[in-house]
Design a protein around this motif. Sequence first.
Motif, PDB file in Angstrom:
ATOM      1  N   ALA A  83      -1.835  -0.133  10.259  1.00  0.00           N
ATOM      2  CA  ALA A  83      -0.560  -0.140   9.756  1.00  0.00           C
ATOM      3  C   ALA A  83      -0.093  -1.193   8.941  1.00  0.00           C
ATOM      4  CB  ALA A  83       0.577   0.258  10.554  1.00  0.00           C
ATOM      5  N   ALA A  86       0.330  -1.109   4.878  1.00  0.00           N
ATOM      6  CA  ALA A  86       1.262  -0.602   4.248  1.00  0.00           C
ATOM      7  C   ALA A  86       2.943  -0.992   4.649  1.00  0.00           C
ATOM      8  CB  ALA A  86       1.389   0.872   4.940  1.00  0.00           C
ATOM      9  N   ARG A  89       3.225  -4.302   2.294  1.00  0.00           N
ATOM     10  CA  ARG A  89       3.623  -3.869   1.136  1.00  0.00           C
ATOM     11  C   ARG A  89       5.054  -3.317   0.992  1.00  0.00           C
ATOM     12  NH1 ARG A  89      -0.718  -0.154  -1.296  1.00  0.00           N
ATOM     13  NH2 ARG A  89      -2.137  -1.620  -0.556  1.00  0.00           N
ATOM     14  N   VAL A 104       6.544   3.925   8.235  1.00  0.00           N
ATOM     15  CA  VAL A 104       5.247   4.184   8.477  1.00  0.00           C
ATOM     16  C   VAL A 104       4.977   5.074   9.687  1.00  0.00           C
ATOM     17  CG1 VAL A 104       3.175   3.322   8.723  1.00  0.00           C
ATOM     18  CG2 VAL A 104       4.649   2.387   7.070  1.00  0.00           C
ATOM     19  N   TYR A 242      -9.671   4.029   6.505  1.00  0.00           N
ATOM     20  CA  TYR A 242      -9.592   4.574   4.844  1.00  0.00           C
ATOM     21  C   TYR A 242     -10.943   5.366   4.664  1.00  0.00           C
ATOM     22  CZ  TYR A 242     -10.566   4.801  -0.045  1.00  0.00           C
ATOM     23  OH  TYR A 242     -11.099   5.363  -1.267  1.00  0.00           O
TER      24      TYR A 242
END
Length: 419
Positions: A83, A86, A89, A104, A242
């Motif tokens: 995490a 994310a 960002r 998140v 991913y």
Amino acid sequence: MEPTDETGQAVRHTPPPGAKPPTGPPPADGGAEQGARMPRWLPRAMVLALALIGAFQLGTWAFHQLINLLINILIAFFLALAAEPAVSRMAARGMRRGLATFLVFFGLLIVVAGFFTLLGSMLAGQIIKMIEGFPEYLDSVINWVNTTFHTNLRRVDIQEGLLHSAWLKKYAQNSAAGVLDVSTQVLGGLFQLLTIALFSFYFAADGPRLRRALCSVLPPARQTEVLRAWEIAVDKTGGYLYSRGLMALISGVAHYVLLQALGIPYAPVLAVWVGVVSQFIPTIGTYLAGALPMLIAFTVSPLYALWVLIFVVVYQQFENYMIQPKLTSKTVDIHPAVAFGSVIAGTALLGAVGALISIPAVATLQAFLGAYVKRYDVTDDPRVHGHRGRGDGPGPLASARRLWGRVRDRRSGSREGSD
């Protein structure tokens, strides 16, 4: 002879005052008594050895008692690493890090809860449908048995035999006794999930503070290495998730097309089930993912269940040899053989948890060690590229021709000798 008195006893000479009595020879065992004395350092060494043994036993006991907590913390750490991109960002755009972490994890919770809600409703509907249609299935099986083996079975007799069987009574008793154990396991699982969620939230929200606290006890040179290893772990863990998410999407779409073409009910939910379970549950995930669509397809037609089984097996081989190596090499940068070996080693050490985190852990270690391993230019030799040089001996075709020439010469020589 010694002088004697009137009674005939020997007279003892007393030394004059102030004179030292004569010293006799030392006893014969005096050296043995001095050598038998315990050295001064031996009691201290014995106490230190006993203390070390006690500390080792205490540490072993504490480790076995805390092994579940340590595994939960390890899982939470890898979830926080996943995490981290994310959260960072969102924090870089001005949002508070705690709020970004909450959003998140809240989004992840909604996705997981929605998935299990749809899956539970689907399973409940299918179970009710199977229970309602069980008499029809039983009648069809009985008719097939009577026709094939020329028997005279009836559904009423089979039902009475099952209801009055000792096996069913024993199973009911064991099930009633095991309700409390199942409830305890469910509560323990919920507590573990809550522990993992809390630790992962703290690791993700307080990531910069944790890095500062870790670097504050290290010299500047070591701080750079620790921060580099941390960044590599974040990249590899995120890349692994991913790639798994992308493979889950591809698998879900492929199975959705098949299930929709066969007319299997709940095709979208089953496709999501196959994609998620086959990718995020190691070792047995493929079998669990394919079992549920096969069961639902069997309620429609046994032939459809066979088609689903064939498609699951074929797609799994296609994924293992075509999709997974390419995605893994681009996102995690690890050889498929190394990934397979790391999964086996992780399973042997930590079970399913080890299999799940083994690939990002090995990829992180490989990337971190690669920065310190010195590499050299490889010589331009044909053997490096898998080709044999001219000086390495004849090839297989030339050897076969030479052998055939020798056999032909021997045959011709034997013919001339016979002539």
